[in-house]
Design a protein around this motif. Structure first.
Motif, PDB file in Angstrom:
ATOM      1  N   ALA A 255       0.836  -1.205   0.000  1.00  0.00           N
ATOM      2  CA  ALA A 255       0.000   0.000   0.000  1.00  0.00           C
ATOM      3  C   ALA A 255       0.871   1.255   0.000  1.00  0.00           C
ATOM      4  O   ALA A 255       0.525   2.265  -0.600  1.00  0.00           O
ATOM      5  N   GLU A 256       2.015   1.173   0.680  1.00  0.00           N
ATOM      6  CA  GLU A 256       2.895   2.339   0.802  1.00  0.00           C
ATOM      7  C   GLU A 256       4.316   1.857   1.082  1.00  0.00           C
ATOM      8  O   GLU A 256       4.512   0.828   1.722  1.00  0.00           O
ATOM      9  N   THR A 257       5.295   2.615   0.592  1.00  0.00           N
ATOM     10  CA  THR A 257       6.701   2.331   0.888  1.00  0.00           C
ATOM     11  C   THR A 257       7.254   3.474   1.714  1.00  0.00           C
ATOM     12  O   THR A 257       7.091   4.644   1.366  1.00  0.00           O
ATOM     13  N   LEU A 258       7.885   3.116   2.825  1.00  0.00           N
ATOM     14  CA  LEU A 258       8.494   4.091   3.725  1.00  0.00           C
ATOM     15  C   LEU A 258      10.008   3.957   3.603  1.00  0.00           C
ATOM     16  O   LEU A 258      10.560   2.898   3.867  1.00  0.00           O
TER      17      LEU A 258
ATOM     18  N   ALA B 157       3.664   5.644  10.058  1.00  0.00           N
ATOM     19  CA  ALA B 157       3.149   5.313   8.729  1.00  0.00           C
ATOM     20  C   ALA B 157       2.065   4.242   8.805  1.00  0.00           C
ATOM     21  O   ALA B 157       1.059   4.326   8.095  1.00  0.00           O
TER      22      ALA B 157
ATOM     23  N   ASP C 212      -1.436   5.363   9.668  1.00  0.00           N
ATOM     24  CA  ASP C 212      -2.179   6.067   8.619  1.00  0.00           C
ATOM     25  C   ASP C 212      -2.780   5.124   7.572  1.00  0.00           C
ATOM     26  O   ASP C 212      -3.495   5.570   6.683  1.00  0.00           O
ATOM     27  N   LEU C 213      -2.475   3.827   7.671  1.00  0.00           N
ATOM     28  CA  LEU C 213      -2.955   2.876   6.673  1.00  0.00           C
ATOM     29  C   LEU C 213      -4.266   2.231   7.101  1.00  0.00           C
ATOM     30  O   LEU C 213      -4.576   2.162   8.289  1.00  0.00           O
TER      31      LEU C 213
ATOM     32  N   LEU D 175       2.701  -2.246   4.580  1.00  0.00           N
ATOM     33  CA  LEU D 175       3.718  -1.196   4.501  1.00  0.00           C
ATOM     34  C   LEU D 175       5.069  -1.844   4.240  1.00  0.00           C
ATOM     35  O   LEU D 175       5.459  -2.774   4.947  1.00  0.00           O
TER      36      LEU D 175
END
Length: 81
Positions: free
Chosen positions: A8-11, A28, A31-32, A38
């Motif tokens: 969903a997201e890359t940090l 992070a 927030d998902l 993540l």
């Protein structure tokens, strides 16, 4: 070898040292949406045990996998609640 997850997201926390990879991962993941994965990219070798320990002791998150390659540590964390 790379993990196959629907990211969903890359940090990117490369260059950050303890405790920042965990602090930023927590921010992070909060927030998902539930069920989202993540991907965390870190260069601190301590992030392997730090993120593992954080996930094990944190309700609502699951550490799916950790990989190491080319001086980058990848962590895959799912929000479960």
């Amino acid at each position: 070898m790379s993990a196959e997850y629907d990211i969903a997201e890359t940090l990117d926390v490369k260059g950050a040292s303890c405790p920042m990879p965990v602090v930023k991962t927590k921010g992070a993941i909060d927030d998902l949406a539930e069920g989202a994965v993540l991907e965390v990219l870190a260069t601190d070798p301590g992030s392997m045990s730090d993120i593992d320990g954080w996930a094990a002791g944190t309700e609502g998150v699951e550490l799916l996998d950790q990989t190491e390659g080319d001086d980058v540590y990848k962590h895959y964390v799912r929000r479960t609640a």
